[in-house]
Every structure is written in C-alpha cells, then in structure tokens.
Design a protein around this motif. Sequence first.
Motif, PDB file in Angstrom:
ATOM      1  N   THR A 254      38.471  18.951  24.277  1.00 17.95           N
ATOM      2  CA  THR A 254      38.434  17.864  23.298  1.00 17.95           C
ATOM      3  C   THR A 254      37.108  17.101  23.305  1.00 17.95           C
ATOM      4  O   THR A 254      36.974  16.105  22.599  1.00 17.95           O
ATOM      5  CB  THR A 254      39.593  16.880  23.545  1.00 17.95           C
ATOM      6  N   ASN A 375      43.317  16.114  20.402  1.00 13.90           N
ATOM      7  CA  ASN A 375      43.060  17.290  19.584  1.00 13.90           C
ATOM      8  C   ASN A 375      42.597  16.865  18.191  1.00 13.90           C
ATOM      9  O   ASN A 375      42.645  15.687  17.827  1.00 13.90           O
ATOM     10  CB  ASN A 375      44.330  18.143  19.494  1.00 13.90           C
ATOM     11  N   GLU A 411      48.599  21.879  16.816  1.00 13.40           N
ATOM     12  CA  GLU A 411      47.388  21.144  17.163  1.00 13.40           C
ATOM     13  C   GLU A 411      46.331  22.092  17.735  1.00 13.40           C
ATOM     14  O   GLU A 411      46.644  22.990  18.516  1.00 13.40           O
ATOM     15  CB  GLU A 411      47.704  20.051  18.179  1.00 13.40           C
ATOM     16  N   LEU A 412      45.104  21.830  17.322  1.00 10.04           N
ATOM     17  CA  LEU A 412      43.976  22.627  17.791  1.00 10.04           C
ATOM     18  C   LEU A 412      42.936  21.705  18.414  1.00 10.04           C
ATOM     19  O   LEU A 412      42.708  20.592  17.929  1.00 10.04           O
ATOM     20  CB  LEU A 412      43.334  23.395  16.637  1.00 10.04           C
ATOM     21  N   SER A 413      42.301  22.191  19.471  1.00  8.78           N
ATOM     22  CA  SER A 413      41.233  21.408  20.095  1.00  8.78           C
ATOM     23  C   SER A 413      39.935  21.619  19.321  1.00  8.78           C
ATOM     24  O   SER A 413      39.740  22.656  18.679  1.00  8.78           O
ATOM     25  CB  SER A 413      41.042  21.830  21.546  1.00  8.78           C
TER      26      SER A 413
END
Length: 442
Positions: A254, A375, A411-413
Amino acid sequence: MSENPVVSDKKPGPSKDSSFFSDLYDNLNQNPYFNAGAGLAGIGIAMSFLRRTAQISNTYFRRRFMINLQINNEDAAYPWLLDFINNRSATQTRNLSANTVVHQAESGKTELSISFLPGHGTHFFVHDYRWIKVERQREKQVIQRDGIRTPFETVTLTTLGSDVKFFKRMLEQSAKEAIDNAETGLVIYQAVGPQWIRFGVPRKKRDIESVILDGRICEELVEDFQEFISSATWYADRGVPYRRGYLFYGPPGTGKSSFISALASHFGYSVCLLSLSERTLDDDRLNHLLNTAPPNSVVILEDIDAAFVSREDPMSNHPAYQGLSRVTFSGLLNALDGVACAEERLTFMTTNYVERLDPALIRPGRVDRKQYFGNATDGMLSKMFSRFYRQPSDSVLADEFVKRVSEHKTELSPAMIQGHFLMYKQDPRAALDNIKNMFKTV
C-alpha cells in the motif's frame, strides 16, 4: 594787477598707450588667421570643458543611479549565475560558449552532457522588468581548480537603480534554481557493526506525487514533516524532546516504505535502514545506532511486528516468536525515548499488523503520529491511471477503469495495480480490456 587763468576748450586726447592697444586689437581683429586660431582655441576649451563635465556627470550618475555586481569563476556561484542569465537571454543573445562534460562508468558506458553559457563579450537581458548589461571578460592569468588550469574570468552586471538587494535576490534565486535542478540522489545507510555505512550508490529520488494515497494523506504528512523540521526552537524553548516518531500501518503493497523514501527525497534527507530481526543486534548496539544516525536522515524500523508482538497477545509466548531478536522489548523502548536519546531524530516504523504491537511501543512520545495506508479506493485508481497514461483521453479511460475494477468487489493494493499497468506501459486500452488478469492472483 592779477592775471586771469586761461581756460582751454580742447578736450584731452587719448594717450599713446591706449591708442597702441586699440590699434593692435583692430589689426588682430581684421587678421583672418588670428580669428581662425582664436576660434579653434575657444572650441577646444569648450569641448574640454564639456568632456570634463560629461565625465563628472557620468561618474556621479553611475554612483548615484546605477548598481553593479562583479563575480569571478573562483566563486561557486559563478556557473549558477551564468546559467541563470542564459535561461533568460536565450532569445536576446547569439553569442554562446559550450561547456561539455563526459561521464564514463567503469563498465565503459559513456554519457555526454553539453550546457551552453553566455559567451565572452557584452550581453543584455531583462529580469524583473529591468534591463541588465552583462560583461563577461577573460583575463590572461590562469587559476587552478580541481587540478585543472582555467583562465580567470569575471562577469559584471550593471543596471539602473540604487537598491543593491536587487542583485542579492537575483543571486539567491540563481543558486536556488541550480540546487533544485542538481542531480542528487537518495542516500541509503545500512547498519554494519556499530556504524552506519552508505549502502551502494545514491538512488534516484522519487517524486512525492508519484505515491498515490487516499484523500489528503500525502499533503497532511508533508505538512507535518515540514512543521517538525522547522520547529527546533519551539521544542527547545518548552523543554520538549526534539524527536518525532511515525507509525505507518496497513496491508502489504500500500506504499508505506515507498512514501517514506519519497518523503525523505522531497526534503533532502537520507534513509537509515535497521532490521530488529538481525541476529547480531542487541540493546546496546541498537541504542548506539539510533543515537548516531547521520545528520539529516530518517531511521526506518520496518515490519516491527516481526520482532515484537504485544504482551497482551496470547501468541506472544508461542515458540515461533521466540529467539527472533536479541533486542529486548525494554531495550527498544529505552532506545526510542530513554534518557540517553539523541535530539533531532525522525523515526518511522512500519507494520502490516498493528494489532500485534504492544500499546507501550506506540504510545505518544514514541509514536507521535499513526497513519493507515489502505488498499486502492476509486479516487486512487483514477489518479494512478491518469498519472501512468498521460494522454488526452485519460479522463474517459480512467473513469471506465474505475468502473470495471469496482464491479469485481475485490480490494486491490496499489502495488498490484502498478504491476498491471507495467504489463501495458504504452497501451491504456489494453490495460483496460485485460482488467480480469489482475484478479487471477488475488
């Protein structure tokens, strides 16, 4: 019988001397050669008087209504000033001189850089609505600098006015521009024994805006850092230890470590990396290292949860957490804010699991600011897409990218998104059409 005086009615005539000078004047006045000579003499006297008057007037005018700045090439600011002048007179002068520098690495790779400066002679340029005359002169004498013999040069700047601060401000501005444009890098230090040793060559500095964070997190952290480094007197006057600790926590990828590097680069600080999991590190060496960090540097304690877990956590006595470090928990606390702690220190701790940290470790005084790095949000997705693909159609494609990612409800970083963009560096449409590939590794 008395005689009456005789009264004559004749007036006395001119004397012989007076008549002589009168005749001489008449003769000279009628002489054309004399008239011509007297005229030339009069003109010469008048011209000499006017020339002298002009010299005095010019000297007085220059002293009262003009200011000068002279600097030579023995001064460090000499190339900065020439570059400053050249940048502002590029369209006003055609007389240039080239300065070529060759950089050759040990591998044999060669890079050539050429800079152009105002040539020798007289130039004119405008700065702050003033015409400035520049005279660059090269002398016959030679100076030796860095083992190289160079002709001695001077530059003289002249302009109308009486405020010498005008040139002072201009010189300060030229120095600031040169320093801001200087190719400096981020210096990394690593703990080797009881000393901090420079690790490798300086890294290329990372732009603070290249780390995309949610909302105003970036601006707030920059303002907090700036406020601290400019408040040394405030801390001293109130007897408060001049130290500040930060805790960055959140999921992996992140931007916690990346933002610390960008923040240090932004303010011209170096980075000191210290791993508490190192087997040779003990309390005394940790305390020594934290108190002897190089000036203008930040200390990073990465993944601090891997070295210590909360005493309130049931897993703290698990065999897996035993023997990870020779540093004791009390030794770490004393090193962070003990009696022997150094002043003017900036410490950053990072963790992926803030809940595992002991409350005593992250209390105020040891950690003054906690910041969550999460994220990617919709706003972060849009900013990352627009920054990565700099094309006129970015805004439309960015909105479509955010919409498609949001449809997956996963959710994606930021690290995962950047990795996806790197697969399609020159093709934003391909990055948009292949979004599903990002979710295969989640």
